[in-house]
Design an enzyme around this catalytic site. Structure first.
Site, PDB file in Angstrom:
ATOM      1  N   GLU A   1       1.238  -4.669  11.331  1.00  0.00           N
ATOM      2  CA  GLU A   1       0.680  -3.324  11.215  1.00  0.00           C
ATOM      3  C   GLU A   1       1.417  -2.385  12.157  1.00  0.00           C
ATOM      4  O   GLU A   1       1.500  -2.641  13.356  1.00  0.00           O
ATOM      5  CB  GLU A   1      -0.808  -3.338  11.593  1.00  0.00           C
ATOM      6  CG  GLU A   1      -1.686  -4.186  10.682  1.00  0.00           C
ATOM      7  CD  GLU A   1      -2.050  -3.483   9.382  1.00  0.00           C
ATOM      8  OE1 GLU A   1      -1.590  -2.331   9.163  1.00  0.00           O
ATOM      9  OE2 GLU A   1      -2.801  -4.088   8.588  1.00  0.00           O
TER      10      GLU A   1
ATOM     11  N   HIS B   1       0.846  -1.190   0.000  1.00  0.00           N
ATOM     12  CA  HIS B   1       0.000   0.000   0.000  1.00  0.00           C
ATOM     13  C   HIS B   1       0.883   1.242   0.000  1.00  0.00           C
ATOM     14  O   HIS B   1       1.579   1.497   0.983  1.00  0.00           O
ATOM     15  CB  HIS B   1      -0.920  -0.014   1.226  1.00  0.00           C
ATOM     16  CG  HIS B   1      -1.924  -1.122   1.176  1.00  0.00           C
ATOM     17  ND1 HIS B   1      -2.315  -1.834   2.278  1.00  0.00           N
ATOM     18  CD2 HIS B   1      -2.625  -1.622   0.118  1.00  0.00           C
ATOM     19  CE1 HIS B   1      -3.214  -2.738   1.911  1.00  0.00           C
ATOM     20  NE2 HIS B   1      -3.413  -2.628   0.606  1.00  0.00           N
TER      21      HIS B   1
ATOM     22  N   GLU C   1       1.446   3.788   2.940  1.00  0.00           N
ATOM     23  CA  GLU C   1       1.925   3.351   4.244  1.00  0.00           C
ATOM     24  C   GLU C   1       3.446   3.448   4.332  1.00  0.00           C
ATOM     25  O   GLU C   1       4.167   2.462   4.484  1.00  0.00           O
ATOM     26  CB  GLU C   1       1.417   1.929   4.524  1.00  0.00           C
ATOM     27  CG  GLU C   1      -0.105   1.908   4.617  1.00  0.00           C
ATOM     28  CD  GLU C   1      -0.724   0.512   4.524  1.00  0.00           C
ATOM     29  OE1 GLU C   1      -1.960   0.440   4.499  1.00  0.00           O
ATOM     30  OE2 GLU C   1       0.016  -0.466   4.469  1.00  0.00           O
TER      31      GLU C   1
ATOM     32  N   HIS D   1       2.854  -3.522   7.014  1.00  0.00           N
ATOM     33  CA  HIS D   1       1.869  -2.487   6.657  1.00  0.00           C
ATOM     34  C   HIS D   1       1.885  -1.345   7.655  1.00  0.00           C
ATOM     35  O   HIS D   1       2.513  -1.419   8.697  1.00  0.00           O
ATOM     36  CB  HIS D   1       0.452  -3.080   6.665  1.00  0.00           C
ATOM     37  CG  HIS D   1       0.137  -3.911   5.460  1.00  0.00           C
ATOM     38  ND1 HIS D   1      -0.770  -3.522   4.508  1.00  0.00           N
ATOM     39  CD2 HIS D   1       0.619  -5.116   5.070  1.00  0.00           C
ATOM     40  CE1 HIS D   1      -0.835  -4.451   3.569  1.00  0.00           C
ATOM     41  NE2 HIS D   1      -0.002  -5.440   3.889  1.00  0.00           N
TER      42      HIS D   1
END
Ligand SMILES: [Zn+2]
EC number: 3.4.17.24
Length: 1002
Positions: free
Chosen positions: A884, A702, A705, A799
């Site tokens: 994350e 992504h 990010e 991420h």
């Protein structure tokens, strides 16, 4: 409650229903009143559960039938009903069933002249109306007319009665049909006038509840479109906006200010975004032209379903209903998504299996048998990233190879530095910008100015090599054919020695900002409304305002509108080939005045909430500061707030989704320098190196990010470092690392997607070699590893998370998923290795930003096509994770410890960090990089704990632990954290057995 008392209450209730004797009734009512007024909520709940509401209603109906009605009975009955009804969630329904609405209404009517009785009737009416159906029936039967009669005209007599009537009216207006009826009867204007009267006459603020009650009436009426239109036509915006100005300074009046703000926001006429099209300014022709996006169908402009509480789903959260409960699906091992013969090509990416890298030089390109159309691999190139000469040499070598064999050209084409160039014109020679030719395909050029700057400030440039960066950047193709390079990108960044705490949430910021937005509509005199930057229609910058620029890698500013002298509305560009995904922002401003707070509003955000409301600041890079030797991305900004605005997606704007709302991120900045340039960013390399297990790491699927890239940087730099732990790691594992899965998206300023407009982390089930090549081939490599029996021990996809705090892992567990979903399947018959929990547990101990409690191991249906789930399911990787990292900071763990916390005493004391410095830290690049290196450390511990180790490795591990004293001053202290206290002076064997004990405890 005592048993005796309970049975007593029951007897009372049954007698209440059956008895006709007045004295008996009066006695019961008096006993009940005493009991309930003394009692707690629990006693009332008991009465309700035993049919108390029904009994009281029945008694009311019988009492009302007597002619003339006996108020000595009715009054205590009404009082009890109001009391019980308030706690009975089904009270309205029970009133309906008992057919008591008419009785209550006619009692109210009869008592219009008797204020004490009337007030009691009104309280009951109010609790009845809390049920929308009962409320509607009451409305049809004339309840509102009755109430209006009680509250108008303005009068301070019988305050209690007026208050009860206003609150009953507000409850009735929750019904849409009642709201419609009220508007049609002209009550909206009446309510506004009444509100003004109360506002003006309540100078000492004694009647806040009455004023708020009137506002609640308006708030409910404006839930319907007719209500909002009439409100606007009645100058409602002006009236409320003007009146609320008197209330802002008084904290007691918060309930009023809040309700007014809600009404104003809701009634602010919606508008389409001021852009030619919501579709991205950039499009990219797709191979095969396969994808068509459904156009916007109609313009949903009704708030009907959008009342006070915005019920919107956080699509990022796996709700229970989203959990996969089909055991067969969870346990299935899908077949290959491509012909098996294709896997052979990935052998070239695992040369470590066939060559000994440690002995002699790297194998030459000739040895690679990479078929056409496959990736060219660069893992052989284990360069020293600090060695400039070798960098340049590498560039030249690669270049000459390409000339020899054009078929082998790949994304990262490298070309030698042009001898003379002028590329950073925009920043350092703005006057020459006009002559800039934007023909596509033109590469970045290097200016003398830049060369001079780099020479002049050599000692102020962080560790990395700007020349190498620039050389690579020149070779990058972008859809807009960028010619400029953002300063921070090549100059580099050096983290501050200590982190920055989260911004304390200031009271009333959002409210003030919203009111300031409404002021544009009511007092437009100071609104400038001038477009000062527009990607779609470029025009020369306007004088006397900030100059914006964003045409560089990852830049995505589409339009800037100067609203007031020091306030700008900004619109982000949608992802390429898409009309959405606005979250990431990266742009440059110049020509600022010193010490003036500038307000910026990014007006086309999409998520319904943001960490910007919970202490997160944005990051800024000052060019002047960099030239002064402080090159740093800093957390900045105050008065930060994130809220829904009045912009909507319209069909006419093209290609949007139905009924989409936009949100504003607002922040204010005081720039540290006059005429400074302030600007987000990263680029990294592949790395690689029998029978060692594989670890497969990847990041940045992504593009928005960027924090994930900093974590990856931490991992990569640690792995190639001279640290003995790193050395041991290289002996224990073979690492396959894809540091950037979506470079195209990053370069072109996307937030979520690739050039195909797809979220690449939703393509893992069946990636297309044409549309999702990076996913297709990464999966191919994983298939290959599986096919030779070498599926990775650990797979992790890095991420960034915009909605949650802390760093945590998502993993996959069949049992945990079934349990969480409340599945009836007998999970005892399913065997599952719980080894997936070991790594996060280790991380919880060794990585300060990591929080085990934030982890989840549930498999959601909506995530079946993510890397984590597919690698777990198709490759059979037990330890398959998404990691994350919060955009914001830590709410738990070491970066959020209170001074007294004993949570991690060992790690805490050993790291020797002043705890108060780390309370609720916003993560900076240093903490993110640390996370990346600690991940490596955790891998080593996982290895020692889970796998049989060779004697050599064991000896080395033991030796390392013995080095305690020597390495305490170095960065990898937490190794010591874990092992300190039992390592010194003991033999290796003892240490190993101690280690086993400790690890068992993890
Ligand atoms: Zn992501």
């Amino acid at each position: 409650m005592a048993e005796q008392e309970a049975s007593g209450l029951q007897v009372l209730l049954s007698t209440l229903q059956s008895s006709c004797d007045k004295d008996v009734l009066l006695n019961i009512l008096s006993v009940l009143t005493d009991l309930l007024s003394l009692g707690t909520g629990r006693r009332i709940q008991y009465v309700i559960s035993k049919g108390g509401s029904e009994a009281l209603l029945q008694a009311l109906i019988s009492a009302a039938r007597t002619e003339p009605p006996d108020h000595s009975i009715l009054l205590p009955l009404l009082r009890l009903l109001a009391r019980v009804g308030q706690r009975d969630r089904k009270f309205g329904l029970k009133v309906q069933k008992a057919e008591a609405t008419d009785v209550i209404l006619s009692l109210t009517r009869q008592n219009l002249g008797h204020h004490l009785n009337l007030t009691h009737c009104l309280w009951v009416l109010r609790v009845c109306a809390s049920n929308v159906t009962a409320g509607t029936t009451l409305g049809i039967n004339g309840a509102m007319e009755l109430l209006f009669q009680v509250i108008t005209p303005y009068s301070k007599r019988h305050i209690r009665t007026v208050r009860a009537a206003i609150e009953a009216l507000a409850a009735l207006l929750k019904s849409k049909s009642n709201s419609r009826r009220a508007v049609n009867r002209g009550y909206l204007g009446g309510l506004l006038r009444l509100y003004q009267d109360w506002h003006q006459n309540d100078i000492s603020n004694n009647y806040i509840y009455i004023r708020r009650g009137l506002l609640l009436c308006l708030k409910h009426i404006t839930n319907i479109q007719l209500g909002r239109e009439t409100f606007l036509g009645s100058r409602g915006m002006e009236i409320l906006f003007t009146s609320v100005q008197d209330c802002l300074s008084c904290k007691n009046l918060d309930p009023i200010v809040t309700t007014v703000t809600q009404i104003l926001r809701k009634c602010y006429p919606s508008e389409p975004l001021p852009v030619v099209s919501v579709r991205s300014s950039y499009s990219f022709p797709l191979p095969g032209n396969v994808k068509t996006e459904s156009p916007c169908v109609g313009f949903e402009d009704d708030y009907e379903s959008d009342g006070e509480e915005e019920v919107e789903k956080d699509l990022d959260k796996g709700d229970d209903y989203d959990l996969e409960t089909d055991v067969n699906k969870l346990r299935s091992r899908p077949v290959l998504d491509r012909p098996e013969e294709e896997l052979g090509q990935y052998e070239a990416m695992c040369l470590e299996l066939f060559h000994n890298f440690q002995a002699g030089p790297d194998p030459g390109e000739k040895n690679f048998k990479v078929p056409l159309q496959s990736w060219t691999n660069k893992e052989k190139c284990r360069r020293d990233i600090f060695d400039e000469e070798r960098d340049i040499e590498a560039i030249q070598n690669t270049d000459s190879r390409e000339e020899e064999n054009p078929a082998k050209s790949h994304v990262f084409t490298l070309r030698p530095l042009p001898k003379e160039a002028a590329w950073y014109k925009k920043t350092f020679n703005p006057e020459s910008e006009a002559s800039t030719d934007s023909s596509p395909g033109e590469k970045l050029e290097t200016s003398d100015t830049l060369t001079n700057l780099l020479e002049e400030h050599q000692e102020n440039i962080p560790f990395h090599n700007p020349h190498f960066y620039i050389a690579r950047a020149k070779c990058i193709k972008s859809i807009p054919a960028y010619k400029d390079l953002a300063f921070p990108d090549f100059w580099g960044h050096q983290p501050l020695p200590c982190g920055k705490p989260m911004l304390e949430r200031q009271y009333g910021v959002q409210r003030d900002k919203v009111l300031d937005d409404v002021r544009r509509l009511i007092q437009p005199c100071d609104v400038i409304g001038r477009t000062v930057y527009d990607l779609d229609e470029p025009s020369p910058g306007a004088p006397g305002c900030l100059t914006f620029f964003s045409k560089f890698e990852s830049g995505n500013l589409r339009k800037a509108i100067q609203v007031r002298e020091f306030e700008y509305d900004l619109i982000m560009n949608a992802d390429v080939n898409s009309n959405q995904h606005h979250q990431w922002f990266y742009f440059e401003v110049r020509d600022m005045k010193l010490a003036v707070p500038y307000r910026f509003n990014i007006i086309n955000c999409e998520k319904f909430n943001s960490q910007f409301n919970y202490g997160m600041q944005l990051v800024m890079y000052s060019v002047k500061e960099a030239l002064l030797g402080r090159p740093c991305w800093l957390r900045v900004g105050h008065d930060i707030s994130y809220y829904k605005n009045h912009y909507r997606c319209r069909a006419a704007a093209g290609g949007g989704m139905r009924g989409r709302y936009y949100y504003t991120l607002t922040f204010s900045i005081k720039f540290p320098h006059k005429d400074d340039v302030s600007n987000r960013p990263d680029r990294l390399e592949l790395l690689g190196h029998e029978n060692r297990p594989y670890v497969f790491l990847m990041a940045r699927v992504h593009p928005g990010e960027s924090n994930a890239s900093w974590v990856m940087k931490g991992t990569l730099e640690f792995l190639v470092s001279n640290d003995p732990i790193a050395d041991l790691l290289r002996k224990c594992f073979i690492f396959k690392i894809v540091p950037m899965l979506n470079p195209d998206g990053v370069i072109n300023g996307n937030h979520r997607c690739s050039l195909s407009g797809d979220d690449l982390n939703r393509q893992w089930l069946k990636p297309s070699s044409q549309l999702h090549p990076t996913i297709y081939h990464t999966k191919g490599l994983l298939y290959y590893l599986r096919s030779i029996g070498r599926a990775p021990l650990v797979f992790c996809d890095y991420h960034g998370h915009s909605q949650k705090k802390n760093v945590f892992l998502y993993g996959c567990s069949i049992k945990e998923t079934l349990w969480q979903a409340g599945c009836t399947v007998d999970t005892a018959v399913i065997t599952e290795d719980v080894g997936y929990r070991t790594l996060p547990k280790i991380l919880d101990k060794v990585a300060p930003a990591f929080v085990m409690n934030s982890c989840s191991f549930l498999v959601e249906k909506s995530r079946v096509s993510t890397a984590r789930v597919v690698v777990w399911q198709e490759m059979g990787v037990l330890r398959s994770y998404t990691m994350e990292s919060t955009y914001c900071g830590c709410s738990h763990g070491l970066y959020k410890v209170s001074k007294s916390s004993k949570k991690k005493p060992l790690a805490h004391s050993a790291m020797n960090l002043p705890a108060f410095l780390h309370q609720g830290l916003q993560l900076g690049t240093q903490e993110l990089e640390e996370m990346g290196s600690k991940f490596c450390l955790a891998l080593l511990i996982l290895h020692l704990k889970s796998l049989p180790c060779s004697k050599k490795v064991m000896d080395q591990a033991a030796l390392l632990l013995d080095l305690d004293e020597e390495i305490t001053d170095r960065a990898q202290r937490s190794v010591m954290v874990l092992f300190r206290g039992f390592s010194s002076g003991r033999s290796s064997m003892e240490i190993i057995s101690y280690r086993e004990d400790i690890l068992q405890g993890l």
